[in-house]
Design an enzyme around this catalytic site. Structure first.
Site: not given
Ligand code: CP
Ligand code: NVA
Length: 308
Positions: A105, A132, A135, A221, A261, A289
């Site tokens: 990340r 991402h 996700q 988001d 998310c 996830r």
């Protein structure tokens, strides 16, 4: 030595491979739910490198690797030489000689690409400024679980055209659905940055209510992503009219689901009665996830295995 497969963007896997990962997700999730031991990655080691904060990504990768019989090691910028200027290329050489798979990340996509170019083992994008992909793997799997195939459906993206939005747009091209995007002026989609082949699978709307009309899935988001905190105040003003609330859910399809998310800010990008309401599938989305990433790691390390 064969070049490893990486997962730096969603489109690094073909539609067929993603469908395979979803089929394996279902099987792996069933094993987990029935407390059946499944250890295909015994003695394998995952290294997780975090240059930004995380709850879900760390937890799902670390728990997932343990559940597959392997081990996971956590590194962050603060406590490793990465934070003291060691070149990404050198770090990749060393880390990939001591492990079997790496998850990163970080900030710019170019950082993870430089790492992958110097890695002997598969590298997974655990979030960059641009994408991402893990996700959206979980999000599409969650949609399929709740509503069946996503092909031909309409997804409404309300808010910032950020890393999660870009990945939804890639997914639309891969799976054949449409995204209705509504961002405040100045925050529009940048197709090249999103890594798109074209503009056929999305449409931009000035009015978020118009974008939500008839949508099968409404999603949003945070207004300010990690790394952009300096813009927080300005963004709070600019995004004030881009909240997913009950009125917006009313114009969506009757059986529309709501996704986020997470982490979420109730009263900013989403109203509490939406995220905590009956159309919200955010907890399934977060749980998935774990299952989708276990299937992803299995695929990147073992390829196609015979499915019983
Ligand atoms: N959605 C997501 O990636 O959450 P974390 O930032 O907690 O990992
Ligand atoms: N767009 C958000 C997602 C967090 C999981 C960020 O990059 O901070």
């Amino acid at each position: 030595m064969a070049a490893p497969r990486h997962f730096l963007q969603l489109k690094d896997l073909s539609r067929l491979e993603l469908d395979y990962v979803f089929a394996r997700t279902r099987w792996i999730k069933d094993q987990f739910k029935s407390y059946s031991k499944y250890w295909p990655l015994e003695d394998r080691t995952l290294v997780m490198i975090f240059e930004k904060a995380s709850t879900r990504t760390r937890l799902s990768f670390e728990a997932g690797m343990h559940q597959l019989g392997g081990a996971a090691i956590y590194l962050n910028t603060r406590d490793s030489q990465l934070g003291r200027g060691e070149p990404v290329e050198d770090a990749a050489q060393v880390i990939s000689r001591m492990s079997d798979i790496v998850m990163i990340r970080t900030f710019e996509q170019s950082i993870i690409e430089r790492f992958a170019a110097n890695s002997r083992v598969p590298v997974i994008n655990g979030l960059t400024n641009e994408y991402h992909p893990c996700q959206i793997l979980a999000d599409i799997y969650t949609f399929i679980e709740h509503r069946g195939s996503i092909e031909g459906k309409t997804v409404a993206w309300i808010g910032d055209s950020n890393n999660v939005c870009n990945t939804w747009l890639q997914a639309a091209e891969i799976f054949g659905f449409n995204v209705h995007v509504s961002t405040p002026p100045g925050y529009e989609v940048e197709p090249e940055r999103a890594g798109l082949y074209g503009t056929d699978n999305y449409e931009e709307f000035a009015d978020p209510m118009e974008a939500a009309k008839g949508a099968d899935l409404v999603t949003t988001d945070v207004w300010t992503s990690m790394g952009f905190e300096a813009e927080n105040e300005e963004r709070r003003r600019d995004f004030a009219d881009w909240q997913v609330d009950a009125d917006m859910m009313k114009v969506a399809a009757k059986d529309a689901v709501f996704m986020h998310c997470l982490p979420a800010h109730r009263g900013e990008e989403v109203a509490a009665d939406v995220i905590d309401g009956p159309q919200s599938v955010v907890w399934d989305e977060a749980e998935n996830r774990l299952h989708t990433q276990k299937a992803l790691m299995e695929f990147l390390l073992l390829g196609h295995i015979s499915v019983e």
